[in-house]
Design a protein around this motif. Structure first.
Motif, PDB file in Angstrom:
ATOM      1  N   LYS A  16      21.696  24.907   3.283  1.00  0.00           N
ATOM      2  CA  LYS A  16      21.917  24.433   4.664  1.00  0.00           C
ATOM      3  C   LYS A  16      21.215  25.338   5.671  1.00  0.00           C
ATOM      4  CE  LYS A  16      24.287  21.003   3.214  1.00  0.00           C
ATOM      5  NZ  LYS A  16      23.518  19.804   2.979  1.00  0.00           N
ATOM      6  N   ILE A  17      19.972  25.717   5.320  1.00  0.00           N
ATOM      7  CA  ILE A  17      19.143  26.570   6.171  1.00  0.00           C
ATOM      8  C   ILE A  17      17.849  25.833   6.440  1.00  0.00           C
ATOM      9  CG2 ILE A  17      17.829  28.727   6.237  1.00  0.00           C
ATOM     10  CD1 ILE A  17      19.955  29.928   4.402  1.00  0.00           C
ATOM     11  N   GLY A  18      17.386  25.862   7.672  1.00  0.00           N
ATOM     12  CA  GLY A  18      16.067  25.319   7.980  1.00  0.00           C
ATOM     13  C   GLY A  18      16.016  24.599   9.303  1.00  0.00           C
ATOM     14  N   GLY A  19      14.973  24.915  10.049  1.00  0.00           N
ATOM     15  CA  GLY A  19      14.751  24.292  11.346  1.00  0.00           C
ATOM     16  C   GLY A  19      14.087  22.927  11.202  1.00  0.00           C
ATOM     17  N   PRO A  20      13.665  22.382  12.341  1.00  0.00           N
ATOM     18  CA  PRO A  20      13.112  21.027  12.347  1.00  0.00           C
ATOM     19  C   PRO A  20      11.708  20.962  11.755  1.00  0.00           C
ATOM     20  CG  PRO A  20      12.969  21.973  14.529  1.00  0.00           C
ATOM     21  CD  PRO A  20      13.724  22.961  13.690  1.00  0.00           C
ATOM     22  N   VAL A  21      11.414  19.857  11.141  1.00  0.00           N
ATOM     23  CA  VAL A  21      10.079  19.567  10.636  1.00  0.00           C
ATOM     24  C   VAL A  21       9.504  18.467  11.524  1.00  0.00           C
ATOM     25  CG1 VAL A  21      10.915  17.867   8.968  1.00  0.00           C
ATOM     26  CG2 VAL A  21       8.744  19.027   8.572  1.00  0.00           C
ATOM     27  N   ASP A  22       8.194  18.531  11.772  1.00  0.00           N
ATOM     28  CA  ASP A  22       7.571  17.512  12.626  1.00  0.00           C
ATOM     29  C   ASP A  22       7.908  16.109  12.144  1.00  0.00           C
ATOM     30  OD1 ASP A  22       6.472  19.405  14.265  1.00  0.00           O
ATOM     31  OD2 ASP A  22       4.419  19.153  13.549  1.00  0.00           O
ATOM     32  N   VAL A  23       7.638  15.859  10.852  1.00  0.00           N
ATOM     33  CA  VAL A  23       7.922  14.542  10.271  1.00  0.00           C
ATOM     34  C   VAL A  23       8.505  14.741   8.880  1.00  0.00           C
ATOM     35  CG1 VAL A  23       6.959  12.330   9.520  1.00  0.00           C
ATOM     36  CG2 VAL A  23       5.969  13.498  11.501  1.00  0.00           C
ATOM     37  N   LEU A  24       9.623  14.109   8.629  1.00  0.00           N
ATOM     38  CA  LEU A  24      10.193  14.046   7.290  1.00  0.00           C
ATOM     39  C   LEU A  24       9.972  12.621   6.807  1.00  0.00           C
ATOM     40  CD1 LEU A  24      11.804  15.372   4.967  1.00  0.00           C
ATOM     41  CD2 LEU A  24      13.852  14.391   6.007  1.00  0.00           C
ATOM     42  N   SER A  25       9.184  12.494   5.761  1.00  0.00           N
ATOM     43  CA  SER A  25       8.837  11.189   5.222  1.00  0.00           C
ATOM     44  C   SER A  25       9.608  10.988   3.921  1.00  0.00           C
ATOM     45  CB  SER A  25       7.331  11.142   4.971  1.00  0.00           C
ATOM     46  OG  SER A  25       6.957   9.919   4.427  1.00  0.00           O
ATOM     47  N   ILE A  26      10.288   9.852   3.801  1.00  0.00           N
ATOM     48  CA  ILE A  26      11.082   9.570   2.611  1.00  0.00           C
ATOM     49  C   ILE A  26      10.583   8.263   1.994  1.00  0.00           C
ATOM     50  CG2 ILE A  26      13.397   9.250   1.678  1.00  0.00           C
ATOM     51  CD1 ILE A  26      14.451  10.735   4.172  1.00  0.00           C
ATOM     52  N   GLY A  53      15.733  20.296  -2.727  1.00  0.00           N
ATOM     53  CA  GLY A  53      16.066  21.231  -1.659  1.00  0.00           C
ATOM     54  C   GLY A  53      16.914  22.398  -2.131  1.00  0.00           C
ATOM     55  N   SER A  54      16.991  22.598  -3.443  1.00  0.00           N
ATOM     56  CA  SER A  54      17.775  23.713  -3.962  1.00  0.00           C
ATOM     57  C   SER A  54      16.898  24.960  -4.051  1.00  0.00           C
ATOM     58  CB  SER A  54      18.370  23.368  -5.325  1.00  0.00           C
ATOM     59  OG  SER A  54      17.346  23.055  -6.238  1.00  0.00           O
ATOM     60  N   ASN A  55      17.533  26.115  -3.849  1.00  0.00           N
ATOM     61  CA  ASN A  55      16.831  27.397  -3.894  1.00  0.00           C
ATOM     62  C   ASN A  55      15.653  27.433  -2.925  1.00  0.00           C
ATOM     63  OD1 ASN A  55      18.587  28.330  -5.913  1.00  0.00           O
ATOM     64  ND2 ASN A  55      17.353  27.301  -7.464  1.00  0.00           N
ATOM     65  N   LEU A  56      15.847  26.861  -1.764  1.00  0.00           N
ATOM     66  CA  LEU A  56      14.788  26.767  -0.776  1.00  0.00           C
ATOM     67  C   LEU A  56      15.284  27.325   0.553  1.00  0.00           C
ATOM     68  CD1 LEU A  56      11.954  25.589  -0.169  1.00  0.00           C
ATOM     69  CD2 LEU A  56      13.114  23.482   0.490  1.00  0.00           C
ATOM     70  N   LEU A  57      14.547  28.274   1.092  1.00  0.00           N
ATOM     71  CA  LEU A  57      14.862  28.830   2.405  1.00  0.00           C
ATOM     72  C   LEU A  57      13.762  28.415   3.369  1.00  0.00           C
ATOM     73  CD1 LEU A  57      15.872  32.439   1.325  1.00  0.00           C
ATOM     74  CD2 LEU A  57      17.386  30.502   1.776  1.00  0.00           C
ATOM     75  N   VAL A  58      14.135  27.754   4.438  1.00  0.00           N
ATOM     76  CA  VAL A  58      13.173  27.286   5.426  1.00  0.00           C
ATOM     77  C   VAL A  58      13.442  28.021   6.729  1.00  0.00           C
ATOM     78  CG1 VAL A  58      12.292  25.278   6.670  1.00  0.00           C
ATOM     79  CG2 VAL A  58      13.118  25.015   4.336  1.00  0.00           C
ATOM     80  N   ASP A  59      12.379  28.510   7.344  1.00  0.00           N
ATOM     81  CA  ASP A  59      12.473  29.241   8.605  1.00  0.00           C
ATOM     82  C   ASP A  59      13.238  28.415   9.649  1.00  0.00           C
ATOM     83  OD1 ASP A  59      11.724  30.333  11.249  1.00  0.00           O
ATOM     84  OD2 ASP A  59      10.305  31.548  10.098  1.00  0.00           O
ATOM     85  N   HIS A  60      14.069  29.085  10.429  1.00  0.00           N
ATOM     86  CA  HIS A  60      14.860  28.387  11.463  1.00  0.00           C
ATOM     87  C   HIS A  60      13.976  27.804  12.564  1.00  0.00           C
ATOM     88  CE1 HIS A  60      14.301  32.282  13.431  1.00  0.00           C
ATOM     89  NE2 HIS A  60      14.563  31.651  14.571  1.00  0.00           N
ATOM     90  N   ARG A  61      12.724  28.294  12.664  1.00  0.00           N
ATOM     91  CA  ARG A  61      11.794  27.762  13.671  1.00  0.00           C
ATOM     92  C   ARG A  61      11.201  26.431  13.227  1.00  0.00           C
ATOM     93  NH1 ARG A  61       8.403  33.166  13.983  1.00  0.00           N
ATOM     94  NH2 ARG A  61       8.914  32.925  11.783  1.00  0.00           N
ATOM     95  N   GLY A  62      11.370  26.097  11.950  1.00  0.00           N
ATOM     96  CA  GLY A  62      10.891  24.815  11.448  1.00  0.00           C
ATOM     97  C   GLY A  62       9.463  24.866  10.944  1.00  0.00           C
ATOM     98  N   LEU A  63       8.904  23.690  10.685  1.00  0.00           N
ATOM     99  CA  LEU A  63       7.565  23.553  10.128  1.00  0.00           C
ATOM    100  C   LEU A  63       6.764  22.545  10.940  1.00  0.00           C
ATOM    101  CD1 LEU A  63       8.574  23.248   6.359  1.00  0.00           C
ATOM    102  CD2 LEU A  63       7.711  25.293   7.516  1.00  0.00           C
ATOM    103  N   ASP A  64       5.511  22.896  11.210  1.00  0.00           N
ATOM    104  CA  ASP A  64       4.613  21.996  11.939  1.00  0.00           C
ATOM    105  C   ASP A  64       3.767  21.221  10.940  1.00  0.00           C
ATOM    106  OD1 ASP A  64       5.517  22.965  14.392  1.00  0.00           O
ATOM    107  OD2 ASP A  64       4.057  24.588  14.394  1.00  0.00           O
ATOM    108  N   GLU A  65       4.405  20.354  10.204  1.00  0.00           N
ATOM    109  CA  GLU A  65       3.712  19.581   9.178  1.00  0.00           C
ATOM    110  C   GLU A  65       4.584  18.414   8.745  1.00  0.00           C
ATOM    111  OE1 GLU A  65       3.100  22.787   6.485  1.00  0.00           O
ATOM    112  OE2 GLU A  65       5.011  22.525   5.504  1.00  0.00           O
TER     113      GLU A  65
END
Length: 84
Positions: A16-26, A53-65
């Motif tokens: 339950k860690i991680g900032g926003p991503v520009d686009v999440l495509s499912i 999404g297990s064992n994954l740490l995503v920066d709180h600032r998110g991803l530009d991708e």
């Protein structure tokens, strides 16, 4: 294909860690997954593939991708060198 914009990745990781991503495509099928990867490659868009999404740490600032979330509909794909 479902697309979510500025989606917090904390909603998609087990820690339950991680900032926003520009686009999440499912993608909802193998064909949609392949087409989304090809689209990103053809348009020069940075992308990542997200599994469970297990064992994954995503920066709180998110991803530009684009993050492409793999679903159960897309679990039997094998990479071929001439496909993607």
């Amino acid at each position: 294909m479902k697309r979510m914009y500025d989606e917090p990745l904390r909603n998609h990781t087990t820690f339950k860690i991680g900032g926003p991503v520009d686009v999440l495509s499912i993608p909802e099928s193998e064909e949609e997954l392949i087409n989304e990867i090809k689209r990103c490659q053809n348009e020069g868009i940075d992308y990542r593939i997200l599994g469970n999404g297990s064992n994954l740490l995503v920066d709180h600032r998110g991803l530009d991708e684009v993050v492409i979330k793999n679903t159960e509909a897309c679990t039997k794909i094998e990479k071929e060198s001439n496909v993607v």
